[in-house]
Structures are given as C-alpha cells and as structure tokens.
Design a protein around this motif. Structure first.
Motif, PDB file in Angstrom:
ATOM      1  N   HIS A 146       0.834  -1.204   0.000  1.00  0.00           N
ATOM      2  CA  HIS A 146       0.000   0.000   0.000  1.00  0.00           C
ATOM      3  C   HIS A 146       0.867   1.251   0.000  1.00  0.00           C
ATOM      4  CE1 HIS A 146      -2.919   3.024   1.128  1.00  0.00           C
ATOM      5  NE2 HIS A 146      -2.312   3.222   2.280  1.00  0.00           N
ATOM      6  N   ALA A 147       1.896   1.278   0.837  1.00  0.00           N
ATOM      7  CA  ALA A 147       2.783   2.434   0.901  1.00  0.00           C
ATOM      8  C   ALA A 147       3.480   2.658  -0.444  1.00  0.00           C
ATOM      9  CB  ALA A 147       3.818   2.241   2.006  1.00  0.00           C
ATOM     10  N   GLU A 148       3.922   1.579  -1.073  1.00  0.00           N
ATOM     11  CA  GLU A 148       4.585   1.700  -2.371  1.00  0.00           C
ATOM     12  C   GLU A 148       3.624   2.260  -3.419  1.00  0.00           C
ATOM     13  OE1 GLU A 148       7.183  -0.965  -5.554  1.00  0.00           O
ATOM     14  OE2 GLU A 148       6.306  -1.903  -3.778  1.00  0.00           O
ATOM     15  N   THR A 149       2.374   1.822  -3.386  1.00  0.00           N
ATOM     16  CA  THR A 149       1.379   2.338  -4.328  1.00  0.00           C
ATOM     17  C   THR A 149       1.169   3.831  -4.123  1.00  0.00           C
ATOM     18  OG1 THR A 149       0.275   0.181  -4.245  1.00  0.00           O
ATOM     19  CG2 THR A 149      -0.957   1.992  -5.228  1.00  0.00           C
ATOM     20  N   MET A 150       1.159   4.268  -2.868  1.00  0.00           N
ATOM     21  CA  MET A 150       1.030   5.691  -2.569  1.00  0.00           C
ATOM     22  C   MET A 150       2.217   6.470  -3.123  1.00  0.00           C
ATOM     23  SD  MET A 150      -1.784   6.235  -0.574  1.00  0.00           S
ATOM     24  CE  MET A 150      -1.500   7.398   0.762  1.00  0.00           C
ATOM     25  N   VAL A 151       3.409   5.921  -2.942  1.00  0.00           N
ATOM     26  CA  VAL A 151       4.610   6.579  -3.446  1.00  0.00           C
ATOM     27  C   VAL A 151       4.550   6.727  -4.968  1.00  0.00           C
ATOM     28  CG1 VAL A 151       7.109   6.304  -3.769  1.00  0.00           C
ATOM     29  CG2 VAL A 151       6.084   5.887  -1.523  1.00  0.00           C
ATOM     30  N   MET A 152       4.171   5.650  -5.649  1.00  0.00           N
ATOM     31  CA  MET A 152       4.108   5.701  -7.109  1.00  0.00           C
ATOM     32  C   MET A 152       3.060   6.710  -7.578  1.00  0.00           C
ATOM     33  SD  MET A 152       6.540   3.785  -7.841  1.00  0.00           S
ATOM     34  CE  MET A 152       6.349   3.918  -9.621  1.00  0.00           C
ATOM     35  N   MET A 177       4.873  11.158   4.087  1.00  0.00           N
ATOM     36  CA  MET A 177       6.088  10.660   4.728  1.00  0.00           C
ATOM     37  C   MET A 177       6.531   9.314   4.176  1.00  0.00           C
ATOM     38  SD  MET A 177       5.657  11.709   8.737  1.00  0.00           S
ATOM     39  CE  MET A 177       5.379  13.409   9.220  1.00  0.00           C
ATOM     40  N   TYR A 178       5.615   8.608   3.511  1.00  0.00           N
ATOM     41  CA  TYR A 178       6.027   7.356   2.868  1.00  0.00           C
ATOM     42  C   TYR A 178       7.160   7.609   1.875  1.00  0.00           C
ATOM     43  CZ  TYR A 178       1.896   4.875   4.651  1.00  0.00           C
ATOM     44  OH  TYR A 178       0.954   4.288   5.446  1.00  0.00           O
ATOM     45  N   LEU A 179       7.165   8.812   1.262  1.00  0.00           N
ATOM     46  CA  LEU A 179       8.207   9.123   0.287  1.00  0.00           C
ATOM     47  C   LEU A 179       9.576   9.247   0.945  1.00  0.00           C
ATOM     48  CD1 LEU A 179       5.422  10.230  -1.042  1.00  0.00           C
ATOM     49  CD2 LEU A 179       6.943  11.499  -2.534  1.00  0.00           C
ATOM     50  N   MET A 180       9.607   9.478   2.266  1.00  0.00           N
ATOM     51  CA  MET A 180      10.873   9.629   2.973  1.00  0.00           C
ATOM     52  C   MET A 180      11.394   8.302   3.507  1.00  0.00           C
ATOM     53  SD  MET A 180      10.889  12.751   2.419  1.00  0.00           S
ATOM     54  CE  MET A 180      12.478  13.025   3.168  1.00  0.00           C
ATOM     55  N   ARG A 191      13.780  13.908  -6.042  1.00  0.00           N
ATOM     56  CA  ARG A 191      12.601  14.600  -5.499  1.00  0.00           C
ATOM     57  C   ARG A 191      12.592  14.579  -3.973  1.00  0.00           C
ATOM     58  NH1 ARG A 191      11.513  17.090 -10.143  1.00  0.00           N
ATOM     59  NH2 ARG A 191      11.408  15.594 -11.862  1.00  0.00           N
ATOM     60  N   LEU A 192      13.546  13.900  -3.386  1.00  0.00           N
ATOM     61  CA  LEU A 192      13.547  13.703  -1.938  1.00  0.00           C
ATOM     62  C   LEU A 192      13.636  15.021  -1.179  1.00  0.00           C
ATOM     63  CD1 LEU A 192      13.600  11.368   0.191  1.00  0.00           C
ATOM     64  CD2 LEU A 192      16.084  11.645   0.213  1.00  0.00           C
ATOM     65  N   GLU A 193      14.534  15.893  -1.610  1.00  0.00           N
ATOM     66  CA  GLU A 193      14.772  17.130  -0.858  1.00  0.00           C
ATOM     67  C   GLU A 193      13.570  18.073  -0.880  1.00  0.00           C
ATOM     68  OE1 GLU A 193      16.383  19.522   1.776  1.00  0.00           O
ATOM     69  OE2 GLU A 193      17.202  17.586   1.159  1.00  0.00           O
ATOM     70  N   PRO A 194      12.970  18.361  -2.056  1.00  0.00           N
ATOM     71  CA  PRO A 194      11.787  19.241  -2.022  1.00  0.00           C
ATOM     72  C   PRO A 194      10.613  18.635  -1.255  1.00  0.00           C
ATOM     73  CG  PRO A 194      12.184  18.390  -4.256  1.00  0.00           C
ATOM     74  CD  PRO A 194      13.394  18.081  -3.447  1.00  0.00           C
ATOM     75  N   VAL A 195      10.446  17.315  -1.330  1.00  0.00           N
ATOM     76  CA  VAL A 195       9.374  16.684  -0.553  1.00  0.00           C
ATOM     77  C   VAL A 195       9.679  16.810   0.932  1.00  0.00           C
ATOM     78  CG1 VAL A 195       8.277  14.490   0.021  1.00  0.00           C
ATOM     79  CG2 VAL A 195       8.667  15.097  -2.362  1.00  0.00           C
ATOM     80  N   SER A 196      10.926  16.558   1.306  1.00  0.00           N
ATOM     81  CA  SER A 196      11.321  16.678   2.714  1.00  0.00           C
ATOM     82  C   SER A 196      11.076  18.087   3.224  1.00  0.00           C
ATOM     83  CB  SER A 196      12.797  16.300   2.866  1.00  0.00           C
ATOM     84  OG  SER A 196      13.229  16.524   4.191  1.00  0.00           O
ATOM     85  N   THR A 197      11.420  19.081   2.412  1.00  0.00           N
ATOM     86  CA  THR A 197      11.212  20.474   2.803  1.00  0.00           C
ATOM     87  C   THR A 197       9.728  20.779   2.978  1.00  0.00           C
ATOM     88  OG1 THR A 197      13.214  21.160   1.629  1.00  0.00           O
ATOM     89  CG2 THR A 197      11.575  22.871   2.119  1.00  0.00           C
ATOM     90  N   ALA A 198       8.912  20.303   2.025  1.00  0.00           N
ATOM     91  CA  ALA A 198       7.467  20.549   2.105  1.00  0.00           C
ATOM     92  C   ALA A 198       6.859  19.899   3.345  1.00  0.00           C
ATOM     93  CB  ALA A 198       6.780  20.033   0.847  1.00  0.00           C
TER      94      ALA A 198
END
Length: 570
Positions: A146-152, A177-180, A191-198
C-alpha cells in the motif's frame, strides 16, 4: 448534532460527490460545485468489496444486496463505475494541467486504499494456519505494498513539475512521509529534498500553531494558579501538547522503520475496518473455528493499535479514522452495517454531514466527522473500551457482530422498533407513530425495487432502511426467508405490545382515531404494498383531529392479539 472544536479530527470530504447516507437520505449535494483539489487532504475514504470465503458465503452475501437495491443506490453505483472509468482514462492521458494532476493524485490515493482493503478482506489472515507473528508479518507486507502504491501515485505529479507542497497537501502530511522511507528512496531520488522540505514546513506550521495554543493555555493556567499575570518563561508549554504533536515536533522527518512502514491514522483505520470485514465473513463459513478467528482478530486489532502508538498516533486518533472509514464503507455498501453491533439492526446510523470552510480559503466543503446517532437522533459512541462504564482503555473503534441466533435477532429488532415508536408516543406524536408503523411494515413486505422510500414523508425512508438492514443481518446469518418473516413479524408485535404497556393512554387514543384504517392497511399491504400505503396515507389525511365516532377502538391498544405467533397477511 453539535460538533466538537477540533480541527485535527478526521473527516470524510463529501463535496463534489453525491451523498449517500441511507439513514439520512435527504442529505444530497446541491449545485454542481467543483471539488477543491489543492487544499488540505484529510486522510480518508476507502472502498471495496468482501471477497472472503467460499461460494456458499459469497452467494448468500451477494443476495443481501437486494435489500438495498433502490433506484438511488443503483444510480450511485453507476456513478461510481463512471468515475472509475474516468480515472483510468485520465491515468492514460498526457499533458495534464497541475489541477488535473492533483485531482488524479487524490483519486489514485483513494484507489490505493481500496486495493489495500480488498487484499486484507480477501486474505486468510485470521483463520487457522498462521501464528500471531506470521499474521503480523503478512499484514506488514500488505501495508508495505500500500505504501509503495502511494509513493508511485505521488511520483507522477512530482515528475510533471507539480509543486511538492501541493502534493503533500493532497496526500496529507503523514501519507507523504512514505516518500521519505528508506524503502522507497531509490524511487523518489532527486525529489527527496523538495518533498522533505514541504513535509517539514507542514509539520513546523502545525507544530507552531499547536505551540502557540499551548502557550496561551499555559499562560492562562499559570495566571489562575498565581492569581496574577504569569511569567511565561517559567511555564513549559510542551506539557499542553498532545503526545502526537510532541513526537512529531521532535521528529520532523521520517525515521528508520526497519521491517515495516509507519501507519497513518488513515491506513490504521482502513486496516481495522478490513480486518473486521474479513473476520465477519470468516465467522460465517461452514465449520468455522470461531474461537480461533475471534482470538486472531482481537490480537491483530490489539497489535494494530500498539503499532500505531509507536508511530506517534494515539488510540483516539485511530478510532476517529476507523469510524470515518466505517462511514465511507456504509455509503459504498450499506450491507457493511450488518457487520457491526449497534448498526446491524438499524439502531445506529451516520449523523448528517455538514459544511465547513477550507482553512485559508473562502471555499466550503461538505464533510462528515465520523459521528453517529441512534434512531431517535441521540449521539452514540461505538468505541469498544476495556471499561465501557467509564470509557477507559480504548480497544477498538467499534464491535464486530458475532453470529446470532433467532432469539437474539428478534430481541434486537424489537428493541429498535420500540425505541422509535416509544419516542413518538412519549411526545404524543401520532403522525410520527404512524410513519413508524407503516415504515416497519412496508420494509418487510415490499421489495426495495418496488417501494424505495423516495418521496415518502418524514421518517418513512429511514424506517424502510432500518427494516431492510434488520433483514439483511438475518440473511447474513443464514436465517431462511420464512424464518426471517416470522422473526420480524413477532419482533414487530413485541414492540407494539411494549409501547402499549408503557403508553396505554396514547395507545387508546391512537386506536380510537386510526384503528379501523390500520386494520384495512394490514389486510391489503401484502397484496400491493404501494397501493395499500397510498390508501393508508390518504385516510390519515382525511381523519378528523378528534376521535371519530365510527371508529372501533381495539381492546388491546395498538398491538396484535397477545399470546400467538404472528405473520404478515399476504
């Protein structure tokens, strides 16, 4: 029903969708307003169908759809099919606008939840053959998918240039946060850094808001203690923050999770609901080992809540999210009510949705906050506690309904009918009482496809729905159609006798005024329910406000002859 002041409560966004609230059928969308997309996303809305068990269970369960197959329900199902076709078409499209990307993201997030719940419902996770550790490992594997599907789902708008802040708002902060997670960093990459910042900005903003509130509370309490203006430097406002926000304020980024992905309130709620649906079906399989199934279910729910707490989510947050998921499942499939105590015999239902302003905008959206009321409109709390009296020790958001025998079904149905009839009698409301009488009668003898309640006055649509929920509960427990009719008719008679005993003066006045017309109604309702109801309604309207001198009062109030078993006249 008054709402509690808590902006953090989970909600079911209704804006932009046809509201299906079976017990409150008057709540519908007004106008063709466009759904706000780039706005705060509450972690809600799953879907799915029960796929557990063999053909015997599935055939029986499929047939219970007929109890709710109204024109409105069929229309909603067709709309859902069209929405899914549109989603698939949009997924295949290119050159979407940012708004279209975000709308698609929201729909794909919902679809990810649907598929997760479907996988849990279809699994054999609660039956004999797994130990508790193996069950938890299996659940963790499904949750990781489920988490992987959310990430995709999130990666498409990010790769198309949609701002990370907008993606985080649509997904919800915790889901983003699944993306982290270390598990998915090879997918997220640059895309990790802009997502982390957001994410950090969202958490900082929420934490700052909570801290400001806590400082105000601390200042006020310190002033009360000293009887003077407080020195805020001597007060620790973090003591006024919830454990959740203390934890998130300290851990602004997703931390290592090892063998499992973190739960969000939403995913924990979906898990509890899907496990409940799984257990309900498993308990009704021929030869089911009910002790093993119930023990496994209880253990899994207990571990779910403990793991959620490890992830900084309180038990109360999980129950709020689970109740929202329960409401969504009821809207999608009314049969889900028969799985949960309190709902299975029409005694409880969803409270009406209401409009709320979207934070930071002038737009409104219609939401439902996971609240329920009983059939007289009184608020109810379905939460399962260690100590129900003091409401201490949360164990679950609701209680799985076990297999019931004939006597228990009859008692539960009679109790529900008597509640609404007594409520009308206590207020001297003969019109409401008549709607109860006719609604419960019609719900049993008239198929939903023929008499669906559309356009009927007052509580009649609710009573029809309650009646059909009662019958669906019996059907799910393998009660034959003949026995369903017998049990229902006797529960109906039991309720009438209870009202006669509790409100004898009201019963006598009612019999003098309506008794003769009612006897004509029940004599014809089995042959043509719709025509019999129309005649009965016309007779009510023409009845004088005073007792007719030609009426023949019944000697036993509103009840059927005592001491016999009753079936409706066909």
């Amino acid at each position: 029903m008054a709402q509690r002041n808590s902006r953090g409560r989970k909600a079911l966004p209704i804006t932009g969708e046809l509201v299906f609230n079976p017990a409150q059928s008057q709540h519908r969308r007004t106008g063709a307003q466009e759904e706000p997309i780039d706005a705060e996303w509450w972690e809600d809305e799953p879907s799915g169908q029960n796929g557990t068990g063999g053909s015997g269970w599935q055939d029986r369960w499929d047939r219970t759809r007929d109890f709710f197959s109204t024109q409105e329900r069929r229309s909603e199902e067709e709309q859902a099919r069209r929405r899914e076709a549109d989603r698939e078409q949009t997924n295949a499209a290119e050159d979407l606008t940012d708004r279209e990307q975000l709308k698609l993201l929201r729909e794909n997030v919902l679809d990810a939840g649907n598929k997760y719940m479907e996988s849990l419902r279809a699994s054999k996770i609660l039956v004999r053959g797994f130990n508790d550790d193996e069950r938890v490992e299996k659940l963790s594997a499904m949750h990781r998918v489920h988490a992987e599907t959310m990430v995709m789902a999130a990666m498409r708008p990010l790769n198309e240039g949609v701002s990370a802040a907008s993606v985080v708002r649509v997904m919800s902060t915790m889901a983003a946060m699944y993306l982290m997670s270390p598990t998915f960093r090879h997918i997220v990459k640059e895309r990790l850094e802009p997502v982390s910042t957001a994410i950090q900005q969202r958490i900082d903003a929420k934490a700052e808001s909570k801290m400001n509130w806590a400082q105000q509370m601390a200042s006020g309490h310190e002033g009360e203690r000293r009887g003077s203006r407080p020195d805020t430097d001597t007060v620790d406002p973090s003591g006024y923050l919830s454990k959740k926000w203390q934890k998130r304020y300290a851990d602004l980024k997703f931390r290592e999770r090892g063998h499992r992905e973190m739960f969000t309130p939403r995913s924990a709620g979906m898990t509890e609901m899907a496990l409940t649906e799984n257990a309900f079906a498993a308990l009704r399989q021929p030869g089911a080992d009910t002790e093993t199934i119930m023990a496994s279910y209880t253990t899994m729910i207990g571990r779910l809540y403990r793991q959620a707490e490890e992830d900084g989510i309180s038990r109360e947050e999980v129950t709020e999210a689970s109740r929202v998921v329960l409401g969504q499942r009821i809207r999608e499939d009314p049969r889900v009510q028969v799985m949960v105590n309190g709902f299975a015999h029409g005694q409880w239902h969803m409270s009406p949705p209401h409009e709320e302003r979207i934070a930071g905008t002038d737009k409104m959206q219609t939401v439902w906050r996971g609240d329920f009321v009983d059939c007289t409109g009184w608020p109810v709390d379905p939460t399962r506690y260690e100590d129900a009296g003091s409401r201490q020790g949360v164990l679950g958001a609701f209680t799985l309904r076990p297999q019931m025998g004939h006597a228990e079904h009859r008692d539960r149905m009679s109790e529900t009918m008597a509640m609404t009839m007594s409520h009308a009698a206590a207020h001297g409301d003969m019109e409401a009482f008549n709607q109860d009488l006719a609604g419960y009668m019609l719900g049993c003898v008239a198929r939903a496809q023929k008499v669906d309640g559309e356009g009927m006055p007052g509580a009649l649509p609710d009573r029809l729905f309650q009646s059909r929920t009662m019958q669906a509960a019996m059907a799910a427990d393998s009660v034959s159609e003949k026995d369903q009719r017998l049990l229902y008719s006797n529960a109906y008679a039991d309720a009438l006798e209870a009202v006669d005993a509790a409100f004898p003066e009201f019963a006598q006045r009612w019999a003098q005024r309506y008794g003769q017309n009612w006897q004509q109604f029940i004599a014809h309702v089995g042959n043509d329910p719709a025509e019999a109801y129309d005649r009965w309604q016309s007779q009510q309207q023409s009845t004088s406000s005073t007792a007719s001198s030609t009426s023949e009062p019944r000697t036993n109030g509103t009840s059927q002859p005592a001491g016999t078993e009753h079936e409706y006249q066909a």
